[in-house]
Enzyme design. Structure first.
Site, mmCIF file in Angstrom:
data_model
loop_
_atom_site.group_PDB
_atom_site.id
_atom_site.type_symbol
_atom_site.label_atom_id
_atom_site.label_comp_id
_atom_site.label_asym_id
_atom_site.label_seq_id
_atom_site.Cartn_x
_atom_site.Cartn_y
_atom_site.Cartn_z
ATOM 1 N N ALA A 123 0.854 -1.187 0.000
ATOM 2 C CA ALA A 123 0.000 0.000 0.000
ATOM 3 C C ALA A 123 0.891 1.238 0.000
ATOM 4 O O ALA A 123 2.102 1.142 0.222
ATOM 5 C CB ALA A 123 -0.901 0.005 1.230
ATOM 6 N N LYS A 124 0.330 2.383 -0.275
ATOM 7 C CA LYS A 124 1.055 3.650 -0.163
ATOM 8 C C LYS A 124 0.034 4.764 -0.072
ATOM 9 O O LYS A 124 -1.084 4.627 -0.574
ATOM 10 C CB LYS A 124 1.921 3.864 -1.418
ATOM 11 C CG LYS A 124 3.078 4.803 -1.218
ATOM 12 C CD LYS A 124 4.201 4.118 -0.473
ATOM 13 C CE LYS A 124 5.472 4.905 -0.490
ATOM 14 N NZ LYS A 124 6.587 4.102 0.020
ATOM 15 N N GLY A 125 0.396 5.855 0.560
ATOM 16 C CA GLY A 125 -0.558 6.948 0.639
ATOM 17 C C GLY A 125 0.064 8.184 1.214
ATOM 18 O O GLY A 125 1.287 8.265 1.361
#
Ligand code: NAD
Length: 433
Positions: A123-125
């Site tokens: 994931a990334k954000g």
């Protein structure tokens, strides 16, 4: 992420899929993110005005476990302007996130956690903002509002964020506190926490230490060891300074170091603890009397056995690749070598240890932090380092096997290893809805 890094991720994935002979349905499904979240985070500034920032999270894949990846606060993650009126002012630096770019970063985490063989997806954000322009209390409010908006989509068994550019252990402490208001005390919801709140011993050094364990595994393949070799290191921040310190401890010669402030060289080896003191005292690598000053651009071209880029992406490119004189490149930074340079260097016979493996020590110790939080039992630093060594060494052996099976270089060995593990988990879970 630079455009070439995005292109490189896609290119490497497609090449790996071809080498593995992946079914086109699986290939397609592996590229589609599980979920993309976009939220408005509106906060009062210290002067009472309301401002709104866009927060986002791309959750790429969870077939091997909860998703894992950084949260960054950075203006460059945003692109086309979005005109919105209303009660609050949209910060000019907080507009639309470029979904392709964040998807690629999230996707890369899926392959990286699989290469390390830790039970996570990717994931990334982050939030499109300039953290330096915000006060500490504004940053705290922004982090808490972002957490309120995504708390039911992250979690110990769903998605476990960590610090990234513009965020740190304090940011994780605020997320932990806000998340725990909804779900009860949950230290394992984030990693990279302060030690007092369940952070792991050894986390700060983990990426640099992992780089050194990876380097040792690579060199052993060639019958070499750190103590007999010379090293040039670009970047003297968290990763670069730990890598330099550990090379020095092992009797290796760090003959050149650079950072944003300057560069220093010494053919007999720089005394790294003294350089660290100098950097601490003056904030710079300039005026160090244990070596000669050099132009920072020369560092990558300096004659050495092992070059370790620990700063920025894309620094080795078609302009300078032909002039690189190292025999080995260990990619501690993310994407230091662009795809064209990769081709040039491999023709020259330079061995490249890819970032997807070489800098995975940080996420591996993040996994140990999560394990300790779930166990409710803190490990000593010796155990953390011992387990990190075990994971890094095992991953190198697995990458080598893929290289042998598929007759490919280390980068493709790592990508095929990661992609294959995720593909297998996807198929085992089944296709029927
Ligand atoms: P950092 O901010 O602590 O250090 C970055 C260093 O790069 C600083 O010393 C800075 O002066 C130097 N630098 C910047 N521009 C430069 C230039 N033009 N020439 C020479 N040096 C320059 O960052 P970090 O945490 O050490 O991360 C370094 C790299 O490793 C990044 O690419 C990051 O994405 C990657 N990485 C870090 C971790 C981690 O756990 N810290 C994990 C995986 C990957």
């Amino acid at each position: 992420m630079a455009m070439n890094a995005l292109a490189a991720t896609n290119r490497n994935f497609r090449r790996a899929a071809r080498i593995l002979g992946l079914d086109s349905r699986i290939e397609k499904s592996l590229l589609i993110p599980f979920r993309e979240i976009k939220v408005e985070c509106t906060i009062p500034k210290d002067d009472g005005t309301l401002v709104s920032y866009v927060g986002f999270r791309v959750q790429h894949d969870n077939s091997r476990g909860p998703m894992k990846g950084g949260i960054r606060y950075h203006p460059e993650l945003v692109s086309s302007p979005d005109k919105r009126g209303g009660l609050c002012v949209r910060q000019p630096d907080s507009q639309h996130v470029d979904p392709d770019e964040v998807n690629a970063l999230a996707q890369l985490m899926t392959w990286k956690t699989a290469v390390a063989d830790i039970p996570y997806g990717g994931a990334k954000g982050g939030i499109g903002c300039k953290p330096k322009d915000l006060s500490n209390s504004e940053l705290e409010r922004l982090t808490r509002v972002f957490t309120q908006k995504i708390h039911d989509l992250i979690g110990v068994n769903r998605d476990v964020p960590a610090p990234d550019m513009g965020t740190n252990a304090q940011t994780m402490a605020w997320i932990l506190d806000e998340y725990s208001k909804f779900h009860g005390h949950s230290p394992a919801v984030v990693t990279g926490k302060p030690i007092d709140l369940g952070g792991s011993l050894g986390r700060e050094a983990a990426t640099g230490r992992g780089v050194i364990y990876a380097t040792e595994a690579l060199l052993a393949e060639y019958g070499k060891s750190i103590k007999d070799l010379t090293f040039a290191i670009q970047g003297f921040g968290n990763v670069g300074s730990w890598a330099a310190r550990l090379i020095h401890e092992r009797g290796g010669k760090v003959i050149a170091v650079s950072d944003i402030t300057g560069a220093v060289k010494n053919p007999n080896g720089i005394d790294i603890p003294i350089l660290l003191n100098h950097k601490e005292a003056t904030g710079s690598l300039k005026n160090f009397d244990g070596g000669d000053a050099m132009h920072p651009n020369e560092l990558l071209l300096h004659k050495c056995d092992v070059l370790i880029p620990c700063a920025l992406g894309g620094v080795i490119n078609r302009e300078n690749a032909d002039n690189v004189r190292a025999k080995f490149i260990v990619e501690a930074a993310n994407h230091p070598t662009d795809p064209e340079a990769d081709e040039i260097l491999s023709k020259k016979g330079v061995i490249i240890l890819p970032d997807i493996y070489a800098n995975s020590g940080g996420v591996t110790v993040s996994y140990f932090e999560w394990v300790q939080n779930i166990q409710g039992f803190m490990w000593d630093e010796e155990k953390v380092n011992k387990e990190l060594h075990r994971y890094m060494t095992k991953a190198f052996g697995n990458i080598k096997s893929m290289c042998q099976t598929h007759n490919c270089n280390l980068r493709m060995g790592a990508f095929t290893l990661g992609v294959n593990r995720v593909a297998r988990a996807t198929v085992l879970r089944g296709w029927e809805a």
